[in-house]
Design a protein around this motif. Sequence first.
Motif, short mmCIF file in Angstrom:
data_model
loop_
_atom_site.label_atom_id
_atom_site.label_comp_id
_atom_site.label_asym_id
_atom_site.label_seq_id
_atom_site.Cartn_x
_atom_site.Cartn_y
_atom_site.Cartn_z
N GLU A 45 44.75 80.78 33.83
CA GLU A 45 43.71 81.69 34.31
C GLU A 45 42.50 80.82 34.62
OE1 GLU A 45 42.79 85.13 31.92
OE2 GLU A 45 44.89 85.28 31.29
N THR A 46 42.11 80.77 35.88
CA THR A 46 41.11 79.81 36.32
C THR A 46 39.91 80.50 36.94
OG1 THR A 46 42.91 78.27 36.81
CG2 THR A 46 40.76 77.76 37.74
N GLU A 47 38.73 80.03 36.55
CA GLU A 47 37.48 80.53 37.13
C GLU A 47 36.65 79.33 37.57
OE1 GLU A 47 33.59 83.17 35.81
OE2 GLU A 47 35.36 83.15 34.54
N ILE A 48 36.03 79.45 38.74
CA ILE A 48 35.11 78.41 39.19
C ILE A 48 33.69 78.90 38.89
CG2 ILE A 48 34.19 77.12 41.15
CD1 ILE A 48 36.94 77.36 42.48
N GLY A 49 32.95 78.11 38.16
CA GLY A 49 31.57 78.43 37.83
C GLY A 49 30.64 77.58 38.67
N PHE A 50 30.36 78.02 39.89
CA PHE A 50 29.45 77.27 40.74
C PHE A 50 28.02 77.40 40.22
CE2 PHE A 50 32.55 77.91 44.39
CZ PHE A 50 32.89 76.56 44.48
N ILE A 51 27.36 76.26 40.01
CA ILE A 51 25.96 76.27 39.61
C ILE A 51 25.10 75.95 40.83
CG2 ILE A 51 26.36 75.77 37.17
CD1 ILE A 51 25.82 72.82 37.73
N ARG A 52 23.89 76.49 40.85
CA ARG A 52 23.03 76.33 42.03
C ARG A 52 21.76 75.52 41.75
NH1 ARG A 52 24.48 79.66 46.40
NH2 ARG A 52 26.15 81.08 45.86
N SER A 53 21.40 75.39 40.48
CA SER A 53 20.22 74.58 40.16
C SER A 53 20.29 74.12 38.72
CB SER A 53 18.92 75.37 40.39
OG SER A 53 18.68 76.25 39.31
N GLY A 54 19.61 73.02 38.46
CA GLY A 54 19.54 72.53 37.09
C GLY A 54 18.81 73.48 36.17
N GLU A 55 17.88 74.24 36.73
CA GLU A 55 17.08 75.17 35.93
C GLU A 55 17.90 76.38 35.45
OE1 GLU A 55 15.90 74.08 39.05
OE2 GLU A 55 14.76 72.49 38.05
N THR A 56 18.92 76.76 36.21
CA THR A 56 19.71 77.95 35.83
C THR A 56 21.09 77.61 35.30
OG1 THR A 56 20.54 78.21 38.10
CG2 THR A 56 18.50 79.39 37.53
N ALA A 57 21.52 76.37 35.44
CA ALA A 57 22.88 75.98 35.07
C ALA A 57 23.19 76.26 33.60
CB ALA A 57 23.12 74.51 35.39
N THR A 58 22.28 75.90 32.72
CA THR A 58 22.51 76.06 31.29
C THR A 58 22.75 77.52 30.93
OG1 THR A 58 21.15 74.13 30.80
CG2 THR A 58 21.52 75.68 28.99
N ASP A 59 21.87 78.40 31.36
CA ASP A 59 22.02 79.82 31.04
C ASP A 59 23.28 80.39 31.66
OD1 ASP A 59 19.69 79.84 29.54
OD2 ASP A 59 18.45 80.55 31.20
N GLN A 60 23.57 80.02 32.89
CA GLN A 60 24.75 80.54 33.56
C GLN A 60 26.03 80.15 32.82
OE1 GLN A 60 25.41 79.33 37.67
NE2 GLN A 60 27.60 79.44 37.29
N VAL A 61 26.16 78.87 32.49
CA VAL A 61 27.38 78.41 31.82
C VAL A 61 27.45 78.97 30.41
CG1 VAL A 61 28.64 76.37 31.03
CG2 VAL A 61 27.61 76.39 33.30
N ALA A 62 26.34 79.03 29.71
CA ALA A 62 26.34 79.62 28.36
C ALA A 62 26.81 81.06 28.41
CB ALA A 62 24.95 79.52 27.73
N THR A 63 26.36 81.81 29.40
CA THR A 63 26.79 83.20 29.54
C THR A 63 28.29 83.28 29.78
OG1 THR A 63 24.64 83.92 30.35
CG2 THR A 63 26.52 85.30 30.93
N GLN A 64 28.80 82.44 30.67
CA GLN A 64 30.24 82.44 30.94
C GLN A 64 31.03 82.11 29.68
OE1 GLN A 64 29.67 79.91 34.63
NE2 GLN A 64 31.44 81.14 35.25
#
Length: 122
Positions: A45-64
Amino acid sequence: MAKKVLMVGWHPSVVAYDKWPGLTPEKLEAGLRADAAALEAAGYETEIGFIRSGETATDQVATQLRETAYDVVMIGAGVRRDDEHFLVFETLVNVVHEHAPQARIAFNTGPTDSRAAIERWA
């Protein structure tokens, strides 16, 4: 039960392509999506977590990572190999360590060997 995989990397629209000769947004996305499709076909089961900025990457990945228990988290070469993004890379490794301590961490060398990187640790 299928192993769950998260592939983290820059969204093709934000990459500095002058640092990656021959790479285009289309090639980057096509390579990553092909690897994701190959992993899916192999039973992951694969998901791509595209990040768009260093400022939001941490929160985005932590949420995922809070929403899904992944078996392997791969952080892409564009994050890891670009000195300009060293702190983003370092932060993401620690986010994975904190929010998914059970997950293996993998690293690819480009957009077409993500499957091999993940399968080394799955």
